[in-house]
Write a protein that holds these residues in place. Structure first.
Motif, PDB file in Angstrom:
ATOM      1  N   ALA A 209      58.726 -24.438   0.322  1.00  0.00           N
ATOM      2  CA  ALA A 209      59.882 -23.854  -0.054  1.00  0.00           C
ATOM      3  C   ALA A 209      60.695 -22.864   0.883  1.00  0.00           C
ATOM      4  N   ILE A 210      59.817 -21.945   1.502  1.00  0.00           N
ATOM      5  CA  ILE A 210      60.219 -21.061   2.356  1.00  0.00           C
ATOM      6  C   ILE A 210      60.752 -21.595   3.742  1.00  0.00           C
ATOM      7  N   MET A 211      59.962 -22.593   4.217  1.00  0.00           N
ATOM      8  CA  MET A 211      60.435 -23.502   5.331  1.00  0.00           C
ATOM      9  C   MET A 211      61.965 -24.283   5.158  1.00  0.00           C
ATOM     10  N   ALA A 212      61.931 -24.653   3.871  1.00  0.00           N
ATOM     11  CA  ALA A 212      63.196 -25.357   3.488  1.00  0.00           C
ATOM     12  C   ALA A 212      64.203 -24.445   3.330  1.00  0.00           C
ATOM     13  N   ASP A 213      64.131 -23.148   2.857  1.00  0.00           N
ATOM     14  CA  ASP A 213      65.017 -22.226   2.939  1.00  0.00           C
ATOM     15  C   ASP A 213      65.700 -21.846   4.476  1.00  0.00           C
ATOM     16  N   LYS A 214      64.690 -21.992   5.142  1.00  0.00           N
ATOM     17  CA  LYS A 214      65.137 -21.602   6.707  1.00  0.00           C
ATOM     18  C   LYS A 214      65.512 -22.788   7.473  1.00  0.00           C
ATOM     19  N   ASP A 215      65.938 -23.992   6.684  1.00  0.00           N
ATOM     20  CA  ASP A 215      66.281 -25.220   7.321  1.00  0.00           C
ATOM     21  C   ASP A 215      65.032 -25.853   8.125  1.00  0.00           C
ATOM     22  N   GLN A 216      63.909 -25.527   8.057  1.00  0.00           N
ATOM     23  CA  GLN A 216      62.916 -26.016   9.076  1.00  0.00           C
ATOM     24  C   GLN A 216      62.500 -27.292   8.418  1.00  0.00           C
ATOM     25  N   LEU A 217      62.915 -27.777   7.540  1.00  0.00           N
ATOM     26  CA  LEU A 217      62.394 -29.434   7.053  1.00  0.00           C
ATOM     27  C   LEU A 217      63.527 -30.283   7.373  1.00  0.00           C
ATOM     28  N   THR A 218      64.466 -29.796   7.559  1.00  0.00           N
ATOM     29  CA  THR A 218      65.841 -30.873   8.005  1.00  0.00           C
ATOM     30  C   THR A 218      65.575 -31.912   9.001  1.00  0.00           C
ATOM     31  N   ALA A 219      66.029 -32.923   8.748  1.00  0.00           N
ATOM     32  CA  ALA A 219      65.691 -34.085   9.861  1.00  0.00           C
ATOM     33  C   ALA A 219      66.141 -33.601  11.220  1.00  0.00           C
ATOM     34  N   GLU A 220      67.099 -32.900  11.566  1.00  0.00           N
ATOM     35  CA  GLU A 220      67.426 -32.441  12.782  1.00  0.00           C
ATOM     36  C   GLU A 220      66.659 -31.809  13.616  1.00  0.00           C
ATOM     37  N   LYS A 221      65.705 -31.216  12.730  1.00  0.00           N
ATOM     38  CA  LYS A 221      64.498 -30.321  13.336  1.00  0.00           C
ATOM     39  C   LYS A 221      63.388 -31.141  13.949  1.00  0.00           C
ATOM     40  N   TRP A 222      63.338 -32.501  13.372  1.00  0.00           N
ATOM     41  CA  TRP A 222      62.078 -33.180  13.591  1.00  0.00           C
ATOM     42  C   TRP A 222      62.700 -34.603  14.550  1.00  0.00           C
ATOM     43  N   SER A 223      63.911 -34.735  14.591  1.00  0.00           N
ATOM     44  CA  SER A 223      64.247 -36.220  15.042  1.00  0.00           C
ATOM     45  C   SER A 223      64.125 -36.109  16.371  1.00  0.00           C
ATOM     46  N   PRO A 224      64.288 -34.945  17.198  1.00  0.00           N
ATOM     47  CA  PRO A 224      64.394 -35.049  18.681  1.00  0.00           C
ATOM     48  C   PRO A 224      62.889 -35.511  19.213  1.00  0.00           C
ATOM     49  N   PHE A 225      62.015 -35.400  18.554  1.00  0.00           N
ATOM     50  CA  PHE A 225      60.561 -36.006  19.053  1.00  0.00           C
ATOM     51  C   PHE A 225      60.377 -37.405  18.871  1.00  0.00           C
ATOM     52  N   VAL A 226      61.188 -37.944  18.201  1.00  0.00           N
ATOM     53  CA  VAL A 226      61.269 -39.642  18.117  1.00  0.00           C
ATOM     54  C   VAL A 226      62.473 -40.077  18.750  1.00  0.00           C
ATOM     55  N   LYS A 227      63.679 -39.389  18.822  1.00  0.00           N
ATOM     56  CA  LYS A 227      64.990 -39.935  19.306  1.00  0.00           C
ATOM     57  C   LYS A 227      65.191 -39.456  20.814  1.00  0.00           C
ATOM     58  N   ASP A 228      64.774 -38.351  21.100  1.00  0.00           N
ATOM     59  CA  ASP A 228      64.954 -37.829  22.424  1.00  0.00           C
ATOM     60  C   ASP A 228      63.651 -37.909  23.382  1.00  0.00           C
TER      61      ASP A 228
END
Length: 301
Positions: free
Chosen positions: A39-58
Motif C-alpha cells: 500500500a505504501i509503494m502504491a501511494d508512492k506510485d512505485q507499482l505503476t506499469a511505467e516503473k517496471w516496463s523499462p526492464f522489458v521494453k527498453d
C-alpha cells in the motif's frame, strides 16, 4: 499417547493445535505486513506499469547499466576467488605444519583477518591504495574490493581446508607413513584429494558470500558493480527505485543459484569418481610419489 523420537518428544493433540494457531497467526501477520508495504509503494506510485516496463521494453537499461554492472560484479568475484582459493589452501596447510615457526605466524594471520569485517578491510585497502600506491582512480575501487575479499575469504577458506583435512580418519596418515611417504606427499596424494569432496559444500557457501560481498564496494567505495546501478537507473528512468532493487535482487539470486547448481553437479561427479576409483592409495601410486619426491630432492628444487 504421544510417541518419542531420538531428538524430541512428538507433540500431542494440544501441542499440535497450538502449533496450528501459531502458524495461522504468523501467516496473518506476514500478510498484513506485505499488504501495508504494498500500500505504501502504491501511494508512492512505485507499482505503476511505467516503473517496471523499462526492464522489458527498453534494452538500453540492460546494455548501459545492468549488464556492465553484472560484468564488474563477476570480475571482482572471479579475481577474488582465483586468488583466495589457493591462498586459503596454503594457509590451511600451514596451520597444520609440524613446525611452530610456520604454524604460529600463519595462525595469527588467519585469526587476525577473520576477525575484521570485510567492509573495513575494503575501506582500509582503498585508503592504502590512495596514500601509498600509484593506482588509477578508475580501478582503485576494484582493487580495494578484491583486496578486502581476498584477505577475509582466504582466512575463512584456510579454516575450511584445515577442518576438512582434520575430519579424515587418522589411519590415512598412518598408512601413508607406513609406506614411507613424507608429510608433503601425504598431504598432496592422500589427504587433500579426499578432503576436497568433504570441503566442497563449505567452499561453495564461501564463494556465494564472495559474490554477494562485492555489493559492499558498490555501496561504499563507488565500485561500478551491479548494486551501484540502484542509483543510476532510477535517475534516468523516473525514480523506479523499488523496481530496480527487485530486479537487482533477482539477478543476484540467479547468479548464486547458477553457482550452487554447478557446485552440486561437481560434487556429485567427485563423489562418483571417488567411489569408482577408491579412496585408497595404491602401491604403484605410492612408489611413483616417492620417486617424484626423490627426484625433486636430487634436483635441489
Amino acid at each position: 499417547m504421544s510417541t518419542t523420537s531420538v531428538l524430541y518428544d512428538a507433540p500431542g493433540k494440544r501441542a499440535k493445535r497450538r502449533n496450528v494457531i501459531y502458524t495461522v497467526v504468523a501467516l496473518v501477520v506476514f500478510a498484513l505486513a506485505a499488504w501495508w508495504a504494498l500500500a505504501i509503494m502504491a501511494d508512492k506510485d512505485q507499482l505503476t506499469a511505467e516503473k517496471w516496463s523499462p526492464f522489458v521494453k527498453d534494452s538500453r537499461i540492460w546494455t548501459t547499466y545492468l549488464l556492465p554492472g553484472i560484468g564488474e560484479t563477476l570480475k571482482a568475484a572471479a579475481l577474488s576467488i582465483v586468488i583466495a582459493l589457493p591462498l586459503g589452501a596454503l594457509l590451511g596447510i600451514g596451520r597444520l605444519s609440524d613446525h611452530a615457526w610456520v604454524r604460529v605466524p600463519v595462525g595469527v594471520v588467519v585469526e587476525f583477518f577473520r576477525a575484521i569485517p570485510v567492509l573495513l578491510l575494503m575501506i582500509f585497502s582503498y585508503r592504502l591504495y590512495v596514500e601509498f600506491a600509484n593506482v588509477s582512480s578508475d580501478v582503485r575501487p576494484l582493487y580495494a574490493v578484491v583486496t578486502g575479499l581476498v584477505l577475509y575469504n582466504a582466512s575463512v577458506i584456510a579454516e575450511v581446508v584445515r577442518a576438512g583435512i582434520l575430519t579424515l580418519p587418522r589411519g590415512q596418515t598412518d598408512a601413508a607413513k607406513a609406506i614411507g611417504m613424507r608429510k608433503g606427499q601425504t598431504m598432496s596424494y592422500v589427504l587433500l584429494p579426499q578432503a576436497v569432496t568433504a570441503m566442497l559444500p563449505a567452499l561453495v557457501s564461501q564463494l556465494v558470500v564472495i559474490v554477494k560481498d562485492t555489493a559492499l564496494g558498490g555501496a561504499v567505495l563507488g565500485f561500478a558493480d551491479l548494486l551501484s546501478q540502484k542509483e543510476t537507473i532510477p535517475a534516468n528512468y523516473g525514480a523506479n527505485t523499488i523496481a530496480t532493487l527487485v530486479v537487482i535482487g533477482l539477478i543476484y539470486i540467479a547468479l548464486n543459484f547458477a553457482l550452487t547448481s554447478f557446485a552440486g553437479w561437481l560434487e556429485k561427479r567427485l563423489r562418483r569418481a571417488t567411489k569408482s576409483t577408491g579412496a585408497v592409495l595404491g602401491a604403484n601410486d605410492a612408489h611413483q610419489a616417492n620417486a617424484q619426491g626423490h627426484a625433486t630432492n636430487e634436483s635441489g628444487i
